[in-house]
Design a protein around this motif. Structure first.
Motif, short mmCIF file in Angstrom:
data_model
loop_
_atom_site.label_atom_id
_atom_site.label_comp_id
_atom_site.label_asym_id
_atom_site.label_seq_id
_atom_site.Cartn_x
_atom_site.Cartn_y
_atom_site.Cartn_z
N ARG A 61 -9.84 5.34 -14.79
CA ARG A 61 -9.23 4.64 -13.67
C ARG A 61 -7.71 4.56 -13.84
NH1 ARG A 61 -8.88 3.85 -8.48
NH2 ARG A 61 -8.14 1.76 -7.90
N ALA A 62 -7.26 4.31 -15.08
CA ALA A 62 -5.82 4.24 -15.35
C ALA A 62 -5.14 5.58 -15.07
CB ALA A 62 -5.58 3.81 -16.80
N ASN A 63 -5.79 6.68 -15.45
CA ASN A 63 -5.22 8.00 -15.18
C ASN A 63 -5.12 8.27 -13.68
OD1 ASN A 63 -4.92 8.63 -17.90
ND2 ASN A 63 -6.97 9.50 -18.07
N VAL A 64 -6.13 7.82 -12.95
CA VAL A 64 -6.10 7.99 -11.49
C VAL A 64 -4.94 7.20 -10.89
CG1 VAL A 64 -7.35 7.52 -9.35
CG2 VAL A 64 -8.57 8.46 -11.32
N LEU A 65 -4.73 5.96 -11.36
CA LEU A 65 -3.66 5.12 -10.85
C LEU A 65 -2.29 5.70 -11.20
CD1 LEU A 65 -5.07 1.56 -11.59
CD2 LEU A 65 -4.93 2.72 -9.38
N ARG A 66 -2.19 6.26 -12.43
CA ARG A 66 -0.92 6.90 -12.80
C ARG A 66 -0.58 8.04 -11.85
NH1 ARG A 66 -3.30 6.60 -18.15
NH2 ARG A 66 -2.45 4.81 -19.29
N GLY A 67 -1.61 8.84 -11.50
CA GLY A 67 -1.39 9.92 -10.55
C GLY A 67 -0.98 9.41 -9.18
N GLU A 68 -1.59 8.31 -8.74
CA GLU A 68 -1.24 7.74 -7.44
C GLU A 68 0.18 7.19 -7.44
OE1 GLU A 68 -4.19 4.84 -6.57
OE2 GLU A 68 -5.77 6.31 -6.13
N ILE A 69 0.60 6.60 -8.58
CA ILE A 69 1.96 6.08 -8.69
C ILE A 69 2.97 7.23 -8.61
CG2 ILE A 69 3.61 4.98 -10.26
CD1 ILE A 69 1.29 3.23 -11.24
N LYS A 70 2.65 8.34 -9.31
CA LYS A 70 3.53 9.50 -9.28
C LYS A 70 3.67 10.04 -7.87
CE LYS A 70 4.17 14.06 -11.38
NZ LYS A 70 3.60 15.06 -12.33
N ASN A 71 2.54 10.16 -7.16
CA ASN A 71 2.59 10.66 -5.77
C ASN A 71 3.35 9.69 -4.87
OD1 ASN A 71 1.07 12.91 -6.49
ND2 ASN A 71 -0.87 11.93 -6.01
N ALA A 72 3.18 8.38 -5.14
CA ALA A 72 3.87 7.38 -4.32
C ALA A 72 5.38 7.49 -4.51
CB ALA A 72 3.39 5.99 -4.68
N ARG A 73 5.81 7.75 -5.74
CA ARG A 73 7.24 7.92 -5.99
C ARG A 73 7.78 9.12 -5.25
NH1 ARG A 73 7.26 6.82 -12.56
NH2 ARG A 73 7.13 4.52 -12.46
N ASP A 75 6.53 10.35 -2.52
CA ASP A 75 6.53 10.00 -1.10
C ASP A 75 7.75 9.15 -0.75
OD1 ASP A 75 4.18 11.37 -0.78
OD2 ASP A 75 2.89 9.61 -0.89
N ILE A 76 8.13 8.26 -1.69
CA ILE A 76 9.30 7.41 -1.45
C ILE A 76 10.56 8.27 -1.36
CG2 ILE A 76 10.78 5.64 -2.47
CD1 ILE A 76 8.24 4.36 -3.60
N VAL A 77 10.66 9.26 -2.27
CA VAL A 77 11.81 10.16 -2.26
C VAL A 77 11.85 10.94 -0.95
CG1 VAL A 77 12.86 12.18 -3.34
CG2 VAL A 77 11.93 10.34 -4.76
N LEU A 78 10.69 11.46 -0.54
CA LEU A 78 10.63 12.22 0.71
C LEU A 78 10.94 11.33 1.91
CD1 LEU A 78 7.49 14.46 0.05
CD2 LEU A 78 9.88 15.15 0.02
N MET A 79 10.46 10.08 1.84
CA MET A 79 10.72 9.16 2.95
C MET A 79 12.21 8.85 3.06
SD MET A 79 9.40 7.58 5.46
CE MET A 79 7.66 7.71 5.05
N SER A 80 12.87 8.64 1.92
CA SER A 80 14.31 8.38 1.95
C SER A 80 15.07 9.61 2.45
CB SER A 80 14.80 7.97 0.56
OG SER A 80 14.58 9.01 -0.38
#
Length: 279
Positions: A61-73, A75-80
């Motif tokens: 579960r932690a590995n899955v969350l790490r991947g989601e955090i990476k993708n979210a970052r 997405d934030i860069v792309l959004m900016s």
């Protein structure tokens, strides 16, 4: 009560393969180590295995969350980046305050061969209006020729340009610098001068001479650029002029449409636009 006894693969089945015997020996060693372990007959074994399985599930579960955090970052860069580009389009007049595409934006959408922001600025600033078709084609070559020209210390191109070409090129540089400053002020990382210098005048004299009727051999003598690069650039230039003619027609500017069409007519001739150089 335990059923039929198991056959020993070595004693009963007479298997003598060395590789198999090594595997059997490793199995026996591991079974012995397992039997000698302190937890082998412990009453806590089942509870410990349950906790271990729960820990493994948490690791997954932690590995899955790490991947989601990476993708979210990302997405934030792309959004900016998206927000910055939307600010650029609003400040340049391509979209309205409500992010609705305006007439400049529709013109830019017609262009895919070069920097659509710059060529649209040139159109709406009237840079093409007072130029002859040959000058228009020469100026547009700066948008499709990607090899950077060396400049002197004051920023002037070392490529010698006639008076009728230098002034339009200066206007192009000024428009590019303004766009670069708007992009920079919109919180998007950009080197303004590097952005300006990517538009090279290296093909302007060649294209101008070609549109005036010069032979391809004479044109090639005017530069050190390879013949194949010259042909490739001119073909891209013709495609750009077609897109600009279509964009001019879309906004009802028949005069500019005719000028681009005349430029295409003067360019489209001889070996440069032959169907195959092997024929």
């Amino acid at each position: 009560p335990d059923g039929l006894p198991l056959l020993d693969p070595v004693e009963d089945m007479k298997i003598k393969d060395e590789g198999f015997l090594r595997i059997v020996q490793k199995q026996q060693v591991l079974e012995k180590r397992l039997a000698e372990h302190t937890l082998h007959k412990s009453e806590e074994l089942a509870d410990l295995l349950q906790k271990y399985n729960a820990r493994q599930a948490l690791e997954v579960r932690a590995n899955v969350l790490r991947g989601e955090i990476k993708n979210a970052r990302q997405d934030i860069v792309l959004m900016s980046k998206l927000k910055a580009m939307k600010r650029v389009l609003r400040r340049l007049g391509h979209t309205t305050a409500d992010n609705v595409i305006d007439i400049k934006g529709r013109v830019a959408c017609e262009v895919s061969t070069c920097d659509e922001l710059l060529v649209t600025e040139l159109m709406f600033n009237g840079v093409f209006n007072d130029l002859e078709p040959e000058q228009v084609a020469a100026l547009c070559s700066c948008l499709v020729y990607t090899e950077r020209a060396r400049n002197s210390s004051d920023g002037a191109p070392q490529v010698r340009l006639a008076d009728g070409l230098m002034q339009p090129f200066r206007q192009l540089q000024n428009a590019a610098r303004r766009i670069g400053e708007v992009i920079r002020d919109s919180k998007d990382a950009i080197d303004v001068e590097e952005y300006v210098q990517q538009f090279s005048p290296g093909m302007m004299e060649l294209v101008y001479a070609w549109c005036k009727g010069a032979k391809f051999a004479d044109v090639c003598k005017m530069t050190e650029i390879f013949e194949g690069s010259v042909i490739r650039c001119m073909r891209r230039l013709e495609e750009l002029l077609r897109q600009l003619a279509s964009a001019s027609k879309g906004i009802g500017n028949t005069e500019l449409e005719s000028k681009f069409a005349e430029g295409i007519k003067k360019m489209h001739r001889d070996i440069v636009f032959h169907a195959s150089l092997y024929l």
